[in-house]
Design an enzyme around this catalytic site. Sequence first.
Site, PDB file in Angstrom:
ATOM      1  N   ARG A   1      51.354  42.948  44.117  1.00  0.00           N
ATOM      2  CA  ARG A   1      51.029  42.473  42.208  1.00  0.00           C
ATOM      3  C   ARG A   1      51.956  42.979  41.946  1.00  0.00           C
ATOM      4  NH1 ARG A   1      44.562  43.720  43.817  1.00  0.00           N
ATOM      5  NH2 ARG A   1      44.851  43.019  41.681  1.00  0.00           N
TER       6      ARG A   1
ATOM      7  N   LYS B   1      41.142  44.509  32.278  1.00  0.00           N
ATOM      8  CA  LYS B   1      40.612  42.941  31.573  1.00  0.00           C
ATOM      9  C   LYS B   1      40.144  42.953  31.524  1.00  0.00           C
ATOM     10  CE  LYS B   1      44.307  41.201  34.404  1.00  0.00           C
ATOM     11  NZ  LYS B   1      44.506  42.657  34.622  1.00  0.00           N
TER      12      LYS B   1
ATOM     13  N   ARG C   1      50.606  33.920  33.466  1.00  0.00           N
ATOM     14  CA  ARG C   1      51.163  35.144  34.272  1.00  0.00           C
ATOM     15  C   ARG C   1      52.629  35.004  34.545  1.00  0.00           C
ATOM     16  NH1 ARG C   1      46.340  37.105  37.175  1.00  0.00           N
ATOM     17  NH2 ARG C   1      46.799  38.863  38.058  1.00  0.00           N
TER      18      ARG C   1
ATOM     19  N   ARG D   1      34.165  44.835  48.241  1.00  0.00           N
ATOM     20  CA  ARG D   1      35.899  44.518  47.646  1.00  0.00           C
ATOM     21  C   ARG D   1      35.934  43.267  47.830  1.00  0.00           C
ATOM     22  NH1 ARG D   1      35.913  49.986  47.168  1.00  0.00           N
ATOM     23  NH2 ARG D   1      33.767  51.481  47.273  1.00  0.00           N
TER      24      ARG D   1
ATOM     25  N   ARG E   1      37.616  49.574  43.530  1.00  0.00           N
ATOM     26  CA  ARG E   1      37.511  49.370  42.180  1.00  0.00           C
ATOM     27  C   ARG E   1      35.891  48.065  43.520  1.00  0.00           C
ATOM     28  NH1 ARG E   1      40.477  44.724  39.280  1.00  0.00           N
ATOM     29  NH2 ARG E   1      41.234  44.281  40.383  1.00  0.00           N
TER      30      ARG E   1
HETATM   31  P1  ADP Z   1      43.864  41.232  38.773  1.00  0.00           P
HETATM   32  O1  ADP Z   1      43.645  41.228  36.952  1.00  0.00           O
HETATM   33  O2  ADP Z   1      43.397  42.535  39.762  1.00  0.00           O
HETATM   34  O3  ADP Z   1      45.301  41.376  38.637  1.00  0.00           O
HETATM   35  P2  ADP Z   1      42.870  38.814  39.497  1.00  0.00           P
HETATM   36  O4  ADP Z   1      41.477  38.858  39.809  1.00  0.00           O
HETATM   37  O5  ADP Z   1      43.371  38.458  37.955  1.00  0.00           O
HETATM   38  O6  ADP Z   1      43.098  40.401  40.070  1.00  0.00           O
HETATM   39  O7  ADP Z   1      43.801  37.923  40.050  1.00  0.00           O
HETATM   40  C1  ADP Z   1      43.700  38.218  41.685  1.00  0.00           C
HETATM   41  C2  ADP Z   1      45.199  37.473  42.627  1.00  0.00           C
HETATM   42  O8  ADP Z   1      44.357  35.787  42.070  1.00  0.00           O
HETATM   43  C3  ADP Z   1      46.348  37.750  41.681  1.00  0.00           C
HETATM   44  O9  ADP Z   1      47.335  38.665  42.564  1.00  0.00           O
HETATM   45  C4  ADP Z   1      47.230  36.342  42.036  1.00  0.00           C
HETATM   46  O10 ADP Z   1      47.573  35.954  43.054  1.00  0.00           O
HETATM   47  C5  ADP Z   1      45.891  35.340  41.920  1.00  0.00           C
HETATM   48  N1  ADP Z   1      46.126  34.708  40.426  1.00  0.00           N
HETATM   49  C6  ADP Z   1      45.232  34.758  39.233  1.00  0.00           C
HETATM   50  N2  ADP Z   1      45.419  34.669  38.435  1.00  0.00           N
HETATM   51  C7  ADP Z   1      47.022  33.786  38.819  1.00  0.00           C
HETATM   52  C8  ADP Z   1      47.621  32.660  38.003  1.00  0.00           C
HETATM   53  N3  ADP Z   1      46.971  33.145  36.589  1.00  0.00           N
HETATM   54  N4  ADP Z   1      48.486  33.261  38.527  1.00  0.00           N
HETATM   55  C9  ADP Z   1      49.909  32.995  39.964  1.00  0.00           C
HETATM   56  N5  ADP Z   1      47.978  32.949  40.183  1.00  0.00           N
HETATM   57  C10 ADP Z   1      47.219  33.915  40.071  1.00  0.00           C
HETATM   58  P1  ADP Z   2      41.668  44.470  35.999  1.00  0.00           P
HETATM   59  O1  ADP Z   2      40.836  43.206  35.182  1.00  0.00           O
HETATM   60  O2  ADP Z   2      42.207  44.767  34.859  1.00  0.00           O
HETATM   61  O3  ADP Z   2      42.231  43.817  37.510  1.00  0.00           O
HETATM   62  P2  ADP Z   2      39.278  46.268  35.502  1.00  0.00           P
HETATM   63  O4  ADP Z   2      37.958  45.765  34.444  1.00  0.00           O
HETATM   64  O5  ADP Z   2      38.699  45.153  36.872  1.00  0.00           O
HETATM   65  O6  ADP Z   2      40.660  45.654  36.250  1.00  0.00           O
HETATM   66  O7  ADP Z   2      39.466  47.226  35.998  1.00  0.00           O
HETATM   67  C1  ADP Z   2      39.709  47.736  37.179  1.00  0.00           C
HETATM   68  C2  ADP Z   2      39.162  49.327  38.498  1.00  0.00           C
HETATM   69  O8  ADP Z   2      38.927  50.241  36.884  1.00  0.00           O
HETATM   70  C3  ADP Z   2      36.735  48.725  37.607  1.00  0.00           C
HETATM   71  O9  ADP Z   2      36.557  48.973  39.194  1.00  0.00           O
HETATM   72  C4  ADP Z   2      36.500  49.550  36.464  1.00  0.00           C
HETATM   73  O10 ADP Z   2      35.607  50.111  36.497  1.00  0.00           O
HETATM   74  C5  ADP Z   2      38.304  50.877  36.350  1.00  0.00           C
HETATM   75  N1  ADP Z   2      38.321  50.922  35.081  1.00  0.00           N
HETATM   76  C6  ADP Z   2      38.333  49.205  33.922  1.00  0.00           C
HETATM   77  N2  ADP Z   2      38.976  50.112  32.931  1.00  0.00           N
HETATM   78  C7  ADP Z   2      38.993  51.279  32.827  1.00  0.00           C
HETATM   79  C8  ADP Z   2      39.118  52.830  32.093  1.00  0.00           C
HETATM   80  N3  ADP Z   2      39.204  52.705  30.453  1.00  0.00           N
HETATM   81  N4  ADP Z   2      38.716  53.929  32.822  1.00  0.00           N
HETATM   82  C9  ADP Z   2      38.690  53.687  34.261  1.00  0.00           C
HETATM   83  N5  ADP Z   2      38.574  53.122  34.492  1.00  0.00           N
HETATM   84  C10 ADP Z   2      38.044  51.905  33.991  1.00  0.00           C
END
Ligand code: ADP
Ligand code: ADP
Length: 231
Positions: free
Chosen positions: A172, A13, A88, A160, A127
């Site tokens: 998660r 995303k 979410r 990180r 990541r």
């Molecule tokens: P990822 O895309 O890797 O799941 P995010 O950066 O979107 O991670 O979210 C990290 C954390 O922040 C989540 O595990 C949750 O604890 C919190 N969070 C983010 N967005 C929301 C949301 N819309 N509702 C509730 N908690 C959220």
């Molecule tokens: P999200 O926001 O959904 O949690 P990220 O965009 O941060 O996910 O992606 C998670 C990790 O995977 C990052 O380190 C990113 O560089 C890598 N990544 C994202 N898209 C791809 C893909 N299509 N193939 C391989 N690795 C990816």
Amino acid sequence: MNIILLGPPGAGKGTQAARLVAERGMAQLSTGDMLRAAVKAGTPVGLQAKAVMEAGELVSDAIVSALIGERLDKADTAEGVIFDGYPRTAAQADALDLLLLERGRALDWVIELEVDEAALIERVVGRYTCANCGAGYHDRFKSPVVVGTCDACGAHAFKRRPDDNAETVGTRMAEYRAKTAPILPIYEARGLVRRVDGMADMEMVGSAIGAILAERTDRARPGSVSVPARG
Ligand code: ADP
Ligand code: ADP
Ligand code: ZN
């Protein structure tokens, strides 16, 4: 153009949202980024959210919807927004409807990144981001062109997330399955959902999303189509 990117942690995303920001001038509204900024700044919201995020659980609906409402009022959202990591839960989806309605805006698409859960742990655990500009990288899938130097800004420090460990990712994912995946049918019933293969490489995922957005633009162009624009 207002879109939601939906998918479990590591689906891509943030990666795809960053592309859309760079290519189309849309604004990325990431509740995860907003919450991390609040934690860093030590605001009341941050103090409340920190432990919840570290455990991989969801922060309260009221908190995240308030953050989105404030963000939607900023001028840079005029070209359109990408909701990244929000909504979410069903309560957040309802709150978003209201927030958009109050501002005379509407959702164009809900794009689901379809991914293989088994591959996501590696994506999340590998990541990291630039500590200066936030550009995203991966140990295996996206290294900087020059090792140790950010492609985007030239900085040399990276970081990180504390919640990007295998154990928390499990929680998660479970939260995603239990609370987030069930909101898809709400949007499906409105004909808003499009699916993209999130296991393809980043470029291909980007073009697939681009094609969906182009389709919507065609539909909205008066006189060019037989399918009426969604209003
Ligand atoms: P990822 O895309 O890797 O799941 P995010 O950066 O979107 O991670 O979210 C990290 C954390 O922040 C989540 O595990 C949750 O604890 C919190 N969070 C983010 N967005 C929301 C949301 N819309 N509702 C509730 N908690 C959220
Ligand atoms: P999200 O926001 O959904 O949690 P990220 O965009 O941060 O996910 O992606 C998670 C990790 O995977 C990052 O380190 C990113 O560089 C890598 N990544 C994202 N898209 C791809 C893909 N299509 N193939 C391989 N690795 C990816
Ligand atoms: Zn950088």
